[in-house]
Design an enzyme around this catalytic site. Sequence first.
Site, PDB file in Angstrom:
ATOM      1  N   GLY A 122      12.871  10.423  -4.996  1.00 22.17           N
ATOM      2  CA  GLY A 122      13.474  11.029  -6.184  1.00 22.17           C
ATOM      3  C   GLY A 122      12.825  10.476  -7.442  1.00 22.17           C
ATOM      4  O   GLY A 122      12.528   9.287  -7.518  1.00 22.17           O
ATOM      5  N   ALA A 330      24.152  -7.183  -0.373  1.00 18.97           N
ATOM      6  CA  ALA A 330      24.598  -5.826  -0.033  1.00 18.97           C
ATOM      7  C   ALA A 330      26.008  -5.556  -0.563  1.00 18.97           C
ATOM      8  O   ALA A 330      26.279  -4.477  -1.099  1.00 18.97           O
ATOM      9  CB  ALA A 330      24.557  -5.647   1.486  1.00 18.97           C
ATOM     10  N   HIS A 454      47.574 -21.189  15.351  1.00 17.83           N
ATOM     11  CA  HIS A 454      47.049 -22.328  16.097  1.00 17.83           C
ATOM     12  C   HIS A 454      46.733 -21.908  17.524  1.00 17.83           C
ATOM     13  O   HIS A 454      47.533 -21.227  18.135  1.00 17.83           O
ATOM     14  CB  HIS A 454      48.068 -23.474  16.123  1.00 17.83           C
TER      15      HIS A 454
HETATM   16  P1  FAD Z   1      18.223  -1.205  -0.875  1.00 18.75           P
HETATM   17  O1  FAD Z   1      19.023  -1.582   0.312  1.00 18.75           O
HETATM   18  O2  FAD Z   1      16.901  -1.851  -1.041  1.00 18.75           O
HETATM   19  O3  FAD Z   1      18.059   0.375  -0.806  1.00 18.75           O
HETATM   20  C1  FAD Z   1      17.271   1.081  -1.694  1.00 18.75           C
HETATM   21  C2  FAD Z   1      16.904   2.405  -1.067  1.00 18.75           C
HETATM   22  O4  FAD Z   1      16.337   3.232  -2.057  1.00 18.75           O
HETATM   23  C3  FAD Z   1      15.875   2.316   0.048  1.00 18.75           C
HETATM   24  O5  FAD Z   1      16.275   3.075   1.158  1.00 18.75           O
HETATM   25  C4  FAD Z   1      14.611   2.908  -0.560  1.00 18.75           C
HETATM   26  O6  FAD Z   1      13.788   3.569   0.379  1.00 18.75           O
HETATM   27  C5  FAD Z   1      15.215   3.903  -1.510  1.00 18.75           C
HETATM   28  N1  FAD Z   1      14.348   4.287  -2.632  1.00 18.75           N
HETATM   29  C6  FAD Z   1      13.665   3.498  -3.492  1.00 18.75           C
HETATM   30  N2  FAD Z   1      13.053   4.229  -4.441  1.00 18.75           N
HETATM   31  C7  FAD Z   1      13.355   5.521  -4.175  1.00 18.75           C
HETATM   32  C8  FAD Z   1      13.059   6.743  -4.791  1.00 18.75           C
HETATM   33  N3  FAD Z   1      12.331   6.812  -5.901  1.00 18.75           N
HETATM   34  N4  FAD Z   1      13.522   7.889  -4.215  1.00 18.75           N
HETATM   35  C9  FAD Z   1      14.282   7.861  -3.105  1.00 18.75           C
HETATM   36  N5  FAD Z   1      14.620   6.718  -2.485  1.00 18.75           N
HETATM   37  C10 FAD Z   1      14.171   5.565  -3.011  1.00 18.75           C
HETATM   38  N6  FAD Z   1      22.514  -9.085   1.901  1.00 18.75           N
HETATM   39  C11 FAD Z   1      23.752  -9.415   2.323  1.00 18.75           C
HETATM   40  O7  FAD Z   1      24.718  -9.213   1.568  1.00 18.75           O
HETATM   41  N7  FAD Z   1      23.966  -9.962   3.559  1.00 18.75           N
HETATM   42  C12 FAD Z   1      22.944 -10.204   4.408  1.00 18.75           C
HETATM   43  O8  FAD Z   1      23.162 -10.689   5.520  1.00 18.75           O
HETATM   44  C13 FAD Z   1      21.638  -9.875   3.990  1.00 18.75           C
HETATM   45  N8  FAD Z   1      20.578 -10.089   4.815  1.00 18.75           N
HETATM   46  C14 FAD Z   1      19.331  -9.742   4.396  1.00 18.75           C
HETATM   47  C15 FAD Z   1      18.262 -10.008   5.259  1.00 18.75           C
HETATM   48  C16 FAD Z   1      16.976  -9.694   4.853  1.00 18.75           C
HETATM   49  C17 FAD Z   1      15.834  -9.983   5.786  1.00 18.75           C
HETATM   50  C18 FAD Z   1      16.757  -9.069   3.590  1.00 18.75           C
HETATM   51  C19 FAD Z   1      15.382  -8.682   3.160  1.00 18.75           C
HETATM   52  C20 FAD Z   1      17.810  -8.805   2.736  1.00 18.75           C
HETATM   53  C21 FAD Z   1      19.106  -9.151   3.129  1.00 18.75           C
HETATM   54  N9  FAD Z   1      20.198  -8.941   2.298  1.00 18.75           N
HETATM   55  C22 FAD Z   1      21.456  -9.303   2.710  1.00 18.75           C
HETATM   56  C23 FAD Z   1      20.046  -8.322   0.962  1.00 18.75           C
HETATM   57  C24 FAD Z   1      20.418  -6.828   1.035  1.00 18.75           C
HETATM   58  O9  FAD Z   1      19.600  -6.200   1.982  1.00 18.75           O
HETATM   59  C25 FAD Z   1      20.236  -6.186  -0.339  1.00 18.75           C
HETATM   60  O10 FAD Z   1      20.960  -6.906  -1.300  1.00 18.75           O
HETATM   61  C26 FAD Z   1      20.736  -4.747  -0.306  1.00 18.75           C
HETATM   62  O11 FAD Z   1      20.045  -3.985   0.639  1.00 18.75           O
HETATM   63  C27 FAD Z   1      20.596  -4.106  -1.698  1.00 18.75           C
HETATM   64  O12 FAD Z   1      21.080  -2.792  -1.628  1.00 18.75           O
HETATM   65  P2  FAD Z   1      20.536  -1.653  -2.614  1.00 18.75           P
HETATM   66  O13 FAD Z   1      21.329  -0.445  -2.259  1.00 18.75           O
HETATM   67  O14 FAD Z   1      20.559  -2.145  -3.989  1.00 18.75           O
HETATM   68  O15 FAD Z   1      19.011  -1.461  -2.236  1.00 18.75           O
END
Ligand code: FAD
Length: 475
Positions: A122, A330, A454
């Site tokens: 997007g 997340a 407990h």
């Molecule tokens: P994201 O999950 O990064 O999602 C963004 C989405 O937008 C993606 O699907 C991407 O493809 C899409 N996108 C980007 N640009 C565009 C565009 N222009 N058009 C269409 N789509 C697009 N957090 C926790 O709370 N607990 C955990 O246990 C945890 N474990 C983790 C383990 C690892 C290895 C990693 C790397 C991260 C972990 N995190 C964890 C962090 C967590 O994954 C992120 O904080 C979370 O995913 C952020 O969510 P978001 O929706 O902001 O972005």
Amino acid sequence: MSQSFDVVVIGAGPGGYIAAIRAAQLGLKTACIDAWTNAQGGPAPGGTCTNVGCIPSKALLQSSENFEQAGHHFAEHGIGIKGLSMDVATMLGRKDKVVKQNNDGILFLFKKNKVTFFHGTGSFKGQAEGGWEIAVDGAKPETLIAKQVIVATGSSPRALPQAAFDEERILSNDGALRIPAVPKKLGVIGSGVIGLEMGSVWRRLGAEVTVLEALPTFLGAVDESVAKEALKLFTKQGLKIELGVKIGDIKAGKSGVSVAYTDAKGAEQKLDVDRLIVSIGRVPHTTGLNAEAVGLKLDERGAIVVDADCRTNLPGVWAVGDVVRGPMLAHKAEEEGVAVAERIAGQHGHVNFDTIPWVIYTSPEIAWVGKTEQQLKAEGRAYKAGQFPFMANGRARALGDTSGFVKFLADAQTDEILGVHIIGPYASELIAESVVAMEFKASSEDIARICHAHPSLSESVKEAALAVDKRTLNF
Ligand code: FAD
Ligand code: NAI
């Protein structure tokens, strides 16, 4: 003909897909666009969290913990296993299945809530009558008109300038989750959350793991006493953690990676490993959005600038999750997504940044909410502390997992809970009670007076609350 929506969400990670569902629940005509593509070329909504983050890492942590238990702890229960083995391909296949179940679950939730999903990238085309024109670059290009836009495009792994990710030898979180065979030697740069979780996975499966960390302190954001205990336990498990290093040249060849670094004493060192995970933080992801052309304001880190309510500088454009300020978690992204959808619908969504829990899914797990002891000292706040070890908890003894403790920090005058820190079994689950308590501005006395089952690990939470007033019953 362009399709018009009340809300278009860009990104279907936990911030975006939850925002879309909440907006649709509130009666807004909602679309969500996501670019993530699975190995078959199909959509894989769920973002980093579902595809290469929270979910697959927890799947591998579980598999590797089962292997560790079977290899090292079943014998004390009288369970003998001969010829224990680990089939990495099966483990990775199970992880991929868990990911797919979550991708499919989100597609099902979109249908159930009448969110229109578009698979593709997007981007902002410009302002249009009635909102924004959003282009979808996918198998079937489309243009959408959105009254309101929520940007939830997440984050990407930060690379070292001298070592681009090739996902073969130099791995980001993506490659770290699909190493095809247990490496004999694994290097990790950065002893943060990913380094410790992924380092633990491959250590449990038999890799010799060395973690190189730039800072002189281990887990600086964690309560000092918890970080100290964690370093002791992880080192005992076999993770080699070197603090205060400066990384130099990194050379990747066909069979391995060589890392030159200066250690804390200033001596030149070299680490040769089969594979190297680089986990030195993440950067906000805005590529492909066409943000610059429409004047969407970014800060010096590349994060979209938002106010306390997640409004950007552009009218009708909001941003949530990893792409904005605040912790990259997340559940933080989800809370912001819900709050923004509710604000768009004229409600009063709210996120309490003071009660966002943190969890590190190592063994033992580490979880906390609120202030650390070092933060309270720096603020000059008068506080009382209480601590209870899992060693003194009957359920922990029965589980055979007595490492760690629960620690309460409460205001010296009012007894309001200011922070709770747990290192020990199921800390990720135990922390929820303290989050609720802090949301309701409870005192440690409130927790101390609540009946806890407990035998349960949660009794340690009650006992730590009692310890604030120096009246533990079982220690
Ligand atoms: P994201 O999950 O990064 O999602 C963004 C989405 O937008 C993606 O699907 C991407 O493809 C899409 N996108 C980007 N640009 C565009 C565009 N222009 N058009 C269409 N789509 C697009 N957090 C926790 O709370 N607990 C955990 O246990 C945890 N474990 C983790 C383990 C690892 C290895 C990693 C790397 C991260 C972990 N995190 C964890 C962090 C967590 O994954 C992120 O904080 C979370 O995913 C952020 O969510 P978001 O929706 O902001 O972005
Ligand atoms: P991080 O910020 O947790 O840790 C990065 C570490 O790398 C820090 O200790 C930092 O000092 C160190 N570092 C930075 N530059 C370095 C260099 N040049 N040389 C050596 N060390 C260096 O980041 P990480 O582990 O990459 O994870 C990113 C984010 O993903 C986390 O901050 C967290 O928000 C999220 N995450 C959350 C999880 C959870 O909630 N359980 C699990 C995994 C990730």
